[in-house]
Design a protein around this motif. Structure first.
Motif, PDB file in Angstrom:
ATOM      1  N   TRP A 247       0.815  -1.217   0.000  1.00 25.39           N
ATOM      2  CA  TRP A 247       0.000   0.000   0.000  1.00 25.39           C
ATOM      3  C   TRP A 247       0.852   1.273   0.000  1.00 25.39           C
ATOM      4  O   TRP A 247       0.338   2.371  -0.143  1.00 25.39           O
ATOM      5  CB  TRP A 247      -0.930   0.005   1.218  1.00 25.39           C
ATOM      6  CG  TRP A 247      -2.022  -0.993   1.132  1.00 25.39           C
ATOM      7  CD1 TRP A 247      -3.288  -0.803   0.647  1.00 25.39           C
ATOM      8  CD2 TRP A 247      -1.980  -2.365   1.527  1.00 25.39           C
ATOM      9  NE1 TRP A 247      -4.015  -1.960   0.711  1.00 25.39           N
ATOM     10  CE2 TRP A 247      -3.244  -2.944   1.250  1.00 25.39           C
ATOM     11  CE3 TRP A 247      -0.993  -3.177   2.084  1.00 25.39           C
ATOM     12  CZ2 TRP A 247      -3.538  -4.281   1.513  1.00 25.39           C
ATOM     13  CZ3 TRP A 247      -1.290  -4.509   2.339  1.00 25.39           C
ATOM     14  CH2 TRP A 247      -2.543  -5.040   2.061  1.00 25.39           C
ATOM     15  N   THR A 248       2.161   1.134   0.148  1.00 21.54           N
ATOM     16  CA  THR A 248       3.034   2.302   0.290  1.00 21.54           C
ATOM     17  C   THR A 248       2.932   3.295  -0.876  1.00 21.54           C
ATOM     18  O   THR A 248       2.781   4.504  -0.641  1.00 21.54           O
ATOM     19  CB  THR A 248       4.499   1.866   0.494  1.00 21.54           C
ATOM     20  OG1 THR A 248       4.590   1.089   1.693  1.00 21.54           O
ATOM     21  CG2 THR A 248       5.421   3.065   0.597  1.00 21.54           C
ATOM     22  N   PRO A 249       2.997   2.865  -2.145  1.00 25.94           N
ATOM     23  CA  PRO A 249       2.918   3.865  -3.220  1.00 25.94           C
ATOM     24  C   PRO A 249       1.626   4.672  -3.209  1.00 25.94           C
ATOM     25  O   PRO A 249       1.624   5.845  -3.605  1.00 25.94           O
ATOM     26  CB  PRO A 249       3.031   3.005  -4.493  1.00 25.94           C
ATOM     27  CG  PRO A 249       3.776   1.791  -4.063  1.00 25.94           C
ATOM     28  CD  PRO A 249       3.291   1.516  -2.675  1.00 25.94           C
ATOM     29  N   SER A 250       0.525   4.070  -2.773  1.00 24.08           N
ATOM     30  CA  SER A 250      -0.749   4.798  -2.743  1.00 24.08           C
ATOM     31  C   SER A 250      -0.804   5.813  -1.608  1.00 24.08           C
ATOM     32  O   SER A 250      -1.549   6.796  -1.681  1.00 24.08           O
ATOM     33  CB  SER A 250      -1.920   3.824  -2.618  1.00 24.08           C
ATOM     34  OG  SER A 250      -1.867   3.118  -1.390  1.00 24.08           O
ATOM     35  N   GLU A 260       6.995  -0.420  -7.057  1.00 24.70           N
ATOM     36  CA  GLU A 260       5.902  -1.089  -7.761  1.00 24.70           C
ATOM     37  C   GLU A 260       5.341  -2.184  -6.870  1.00 24.70           C
ATOM     38  O   GLU A 260       6.085  -2.962  -6.268  1.00 24.70           O
ATOM     39  CB  GLU A 260       6.378  -1.690  -9.073  1.00 24.70           C
ATOM     40  CG  GLU A 260       5.248  -2.342  -9.877  1.00 24.70           C
ATOM     41  CD  GLU A 260       5.732  -2.938 -11.187  1.00 24.70           C
ATOM     42  OE1 GLU A 260       4.996  -2.850 -12.175  1.00 24.70           O
ATOM     43  OE2 GLU A 260       6.854  -3.506 -11.205  1.00 24.70           O
ATOM     44  N   THR A 261       4.020  -2.231  -6.775  1.00 27.82           N
ATOM     45  CA  THR A 261       3.334  -3.252  -6.000  1.00 27.82           C
ATOM     46  C   THR A 261       3.030  -4.447  -6.901  1.00 27.82           C
ATOM     47  O   THR A 261       2.415  -4.296  -7.953  1.00 27.82           O
ATOM     48  CB  THR A 261       2.038  -2.685  -5.416  1.00 27.82           C
ATOM     49  OG1 THR A 261       2.366  -1.640  -4.494  1.00 27.82           O
ATOM     50  CG2 THR A 261       1.243  -3.763  -4.697  1.00 27.82           C
ATOM     51  N   THR A 328       0.265  -7.669 -11.369  1.00 20.67           N
ATOM     52  CA  THR A 328       0.101  -6.267 -10.972  1.00 20.67           C
ATOM     53  C   THR A 328      -1.380  -5.907 -11.078  1.00 20.67           C
ATOM     54  O   THR A 328      -2.176  -6.629 -11.680  1.00 20.67           O
ATOM     55  CB  THR A 328       0.917  -5.305 -11.868  1.00 20.67           C
ATOM     56  OG1 THR A 328       0.551  -5.523 -13.240  1.00 20.67           O
ATOM     57  CG2 THR A 328       2.413  -5.543 -11.692  1.00 20.67           C
ATOM     58  N   ASN A 329      -1.761  -4.778 -10.492  1.00 27.02           N
ATOM     59  CA  ASN A 329      -3.142  -4.319 -10.536  1.00 27.02           C
ATOM     60  C   ASN A 329      -3.138  -2.793 -10.659  1.00 27.02           C
ATOM     61  O   ASN A 329      -3.250  -2.068  -9.674  1.00 27.02           O
ATOM     62  CB  ASN A 329      -3.892  -4.758  -9.265  1.00 27.02           C
ATOM     63  CG  ASN A 329      -5.323  -4.227  -9.234  1.00 27.02           C
ATOM     64  OD1 ASN A 329      -6.018  -4.248 -10.241  1.00 27.02           O
ATOM     65  ND2 ASN A 329      -5.753  -3.749  -8.072  1.00 27.02           N
ATOM     66  N   ILE A 341      -1.287   3.552 -10.660  1.00 27.48           N
ATOM     67  CA  ILE A 341      -0.255   2.736 -10.042  1.00 27.48           C
ATOM     68  C   ILE A 341      -0.865   1.408  -9.620  1.00 27.48           C
ATOM     69  O   ILE A 341      -2.080   1.267  -9.475  1.00 27.48           O
ATOM     70  CB  ILE A 341       0.379   3.435  -8.822  1.00 27.48           C
ATOM     71  CG1 ILE A 341      -0.684   3.702  -7.746  1.00 27.48           C
ATOM     72  CG2 ILE A 341       1.091   4.713  -9.237  1.00 27.48           C
ATOM     73  CD1 ILE A 341      -0.115   4.212  -6.441  1.00 27.48           C
ATOM     74  N   SER A 342       0.004   0.418  -9.430  1.00 26.91           N
ATOM     75  CA  SER A 342      -0.446  -0.900  -8.997  1.00 26.91           C
ATOM     76  C   SER A 342      -0.850  -0.841  -7.522  1.00 26.91           C
ATOM     77  O   SER A 342      -0.190  -0.193  -6.701  1.00 26.91           O
ATOM     78  CB  SER A 342       0.661  -1.938  -9.204  1.00 26.91           C
ATOM     79  OG  SER A 342       0.206  -3.233  -8.878  1.00 26.91           O
ATOM     80  N   TYR A 343      -1.939  -1.527  -7.203  1.00 25.85           N
ATOM     81  CA  TYR A 343      -2.519  -1.470  -5.860  1.00 25.85           C
ATOM     82  C   TYR A 343      -2.929  -2.882  -5.449  1.00 25.85           C
ATOM     83  O   TYR A 343      -3.440  -3.645  -6.282  1.00 25.85           O
ATOM     84  CB  TYR A 343      -3.741  -0.549  -5.872  1.00 25.85           C
ATOM     85  CG  TYR A 343      -4.354  -0.273  -4.519  1.00 25.85           C
ATOM     86  CD1 TYR A 343      -3.798   0.676  -3.667  1.00 25.85           C
ATOM     87  CD2 TYR A 343      -5.488  -0.959  -4.085  1.00 25.85           C
ATOM     88  CE1 TYR A 343      -4.366   0.948  -2.429  1.00 25.85           C
ATOM     89  CE2 TYR A 343      -6.053  -0.705  -2.847  1.00 25.85           C
ATOM     90  CZ  TYR A 343      -5.483   0.251  -2.024  1.00 25.85           C
ATOM     91  OH  TYR A 343      -6.025   0.503  -0.789  1.00 25.85           O
ATOM     92  N   PRO A 344      -2.707  -3.272  -4.189  1.00 23.44           N
ATOM     93  CA  PRO A 344      -3.050  -4.640  -3.786  1.00 23.44           C
ATOM     94  C   PRO A 344      -4.527  -4.962  -3.998  1.00 23.44           C
ATOM     95  O   PRO A 344      -5.408  -4.196  -3.582  1.00 23.44           O
ATOM     96  CB  PRO A 344      -2.695  -4.670  -2.293  1.00 23.44           C
ATOM     97  CG  PRO A 344      -1.695  -3.592  -2.117  1.00 23.44           C
ATOM     98  CD  PRO A 344      -2.093  -2.514  -3.085  1.00 23.44           C
ATOM     99  N   LYS A 345      -4.773  -6.081  -4.633  1.00 28.08           N
ATOM    100  CA  LYS A 345      -6.134  -6.607  -4.767  1.00 28.08           C
ATOM    101  C   LYS A 345      -6.146  -7.950  -4.049  1.00 28.08           C
ATOM    102  O   LYS A 345      -5.891  -9.005  -4.637  1.00 28.08           O
ATOM    103  CB  LYS A 345      -6.525  -6.757  -6.237  1.00 28.08           C
ATOM    104  CG  LYS A 345      -7.975  -7.189  -6.457  1.00 28.08           C
ATOM    105  CD  LYS A 345      -8.351  -7.172  -7.926  1.00 28.08           C
ATOM    106  CE  LYS A 345      -9.782  -7.661  -8.166  1.00 28.08           C
ATOM    107  NZ  LYS A 345     -10.788  -6.868  -7.452  1.00 28.08           N
ATOM    108  N   THR A 346      -6.392  -7.875  -2.775  1.00 28.36           N
ATOM    109  CA  THR A 346      -6.176  -9.035  -1.912  1.00 28.36           C
ATOM    110  C   THR A 346      -7.412  -9.900  -1.732  1.00 28.36           C
ATOM    111  O   THR A 346      -7.378 -10.880  -0.991  1.00 28.36           O
ATOM    112  CB  THR A 346      -5.686  -8.578  -0.528  1.00 28.36           C
ATOM    113  OG1 THR A 346      -6.641  -7.656   0.012  1.00 28.36           O
ATOM    114  CG2 THR A 346      -4.344  -7.876  -0.642  1.00 28.36           C
TER     115      THR A 346
END
Length: 374
Positions: A247-250, A260-261, A328-329, A341-346
């Motif tokens: 979540w850091t880049p967001s 990059e996530t 990536t997402n 940007i890529s973001y976790p889709k958990t």
């Protein structure tokens, strides 16, 4: 810029492994006003994925190894970490006030060995062996060297750790190293123990959707002066550390061009209690951490990557993973421009049954796959 005074407020956003270790080491260095924030109530979930915990730290286990080819900095850090894990095993064994979730856990770090195999002896393994200190050479067993494998079995290492998939008996070409310096850590339980140590070290915990969720930074001139949480409360600090993994880049716009996530695929299988033979076969006493073709991944080649896996956990869970090209997402708006940007889709669970779970595990690195401190 001078660091904070020992009694000034330090805020850490993120109570995963990096946030926990930062809080614990700062407390041990004499800082007395440390505040740890996370949107998840890890005191209740004990970092268990099954209990709803989310993040790379909420995992059954992680490989701990020093086999980084010629990257001697990573190698040195890994060997230092192993010494610390040994201390944790010893300290936990004598701790009379462990959380309920840790009672009955004999150790957090198991040096069960790491079997790294490929069809041929790869350059990454050559570089690893060349860079390892002379004093640990006796712990490295080339599986095609009959003399060394005999020496290993004579010293008490089970033969099953050299060929757990019976490749040799099937005539399949295989080469590699059984590295007895390496093994695995119980990730969720280790984080639960670290949180326990933080509490006893005087770290102030702000965990949960309301009190722990970061919403924005506070600024004073050109400096970050604190954070605001979802409950509307402002928390001022002399130093703010962001340790939020994927979540850091967001949350930290200045990192978006640098980090990059990405996600790897993880599969877990629950061994049936009715099969004691499988519990014995995959016990860490008889079965190593293993990898196949992990030294061969190259983004520029046609090789998609390799596989890795673990012995069973004390609860009978076996984990496998794929390491190479990652998911990536790109769904989160970047802070500037018309990009994402890529973001976790958990919430992706491809297979979920009483015995098997296939999921993604998200993390963040530099685009060259190294770690970064900003």
């Amino acid at each position: 810029m001078p660091g904070p005074k020992r009694d000034e407020s330090i805020i850490i956003v993120g109570a995963g492994v990096f946030g926990l270790s930062s809080a614990l080491h700062l407390a041990r260095a004499g800082y007395t006003n440390i505040h740890l924030f996370d949107k998840q109530d890890f005191l209740s979930t004990n970092y268990s994925f099954a209990a709803g915990s989310d993040g790379a730290s909420a995992d059954e286990n992680k490989i701990l190894r020093a086999s980084y080819g010629g990257q001697e900095l990573y190698q040195r850090m890994a060997f230092e970490a192993m010494r610390e894990w040994e201390r944790w095993n010893s300290d936990m064994a004598s701790d009379k006030n462990l959380p309920e979730a840790l009672k009955g856990t004999e150790k957090l770090w198991d040096r069960c060995g790491f079997l790294r195999i490929e069809k041929s002896f790869g350059q990454h393994e050559v570089d690893t062996q060349n860079s390892f200190p002379k004093e640990i050479k006796h712990t490295q067993y080339r599986i095609t060297n009959q003399q060394r494998t005999q020496e290993a079995t004579q010293s008490g290492i089970p033969a099953s750790k050299f060929d757990p998939f019976n490749r040799a008996s099937r005539g399949l070409k295989t080469d590699g190293i059984l590295d007895m310096t390496a093994g695995y850590t119980l990730a969720s339980k280790a984080c639960t123990y670290a949180l326990h140590l933080c509490r006893h070290a005087g770290v102030h915990l702000h965990l949960g959707p309301s009190i722990g969720t970061f919403t924005s930074f506070l600024t004073a001139s050109t400096k970050i002066a604190g954070i605001k949480t979802a409950d509307g409360i402002i928390h001022q600090a002399a130093l703010v550390i962001v340790a939020t993994g994927g979540w850091t880049p967001s949350l930290l716009p200045t990192s978006q061009s640098l980090l990059e996530t990405t996600a790897g695929t993880v599969l877990t299988i629950n061994l049936p209690p009715s099969r004691p033979d499988l519990w014995d076969k995959y016990a860490p006493e008889n079965f190593p951490v293993w990898s196949w073709n992990m030294g061969g991944y190259d983004a520029a080649s046609e090789n998609p990557g390799g596989l890795y896996g673990f012995p069973r956990t004390p609860e009978g869970v076996i984990k496998f993973g794929f390491r190479g090209a990652k998911w990536t997402n790109y769904a989160f708006p970047a802070s500037s421009g018309n990009t994402k940007i890529s973001y976790p889709k958990t919430d992706i669970v491809a297979v979920h049954s009483f015995m098997c779970l296939l999921r993604s595990c998200w993390s963040t690195d530099q685009t060259d796959r190294n770690q970064m401190l900003l």
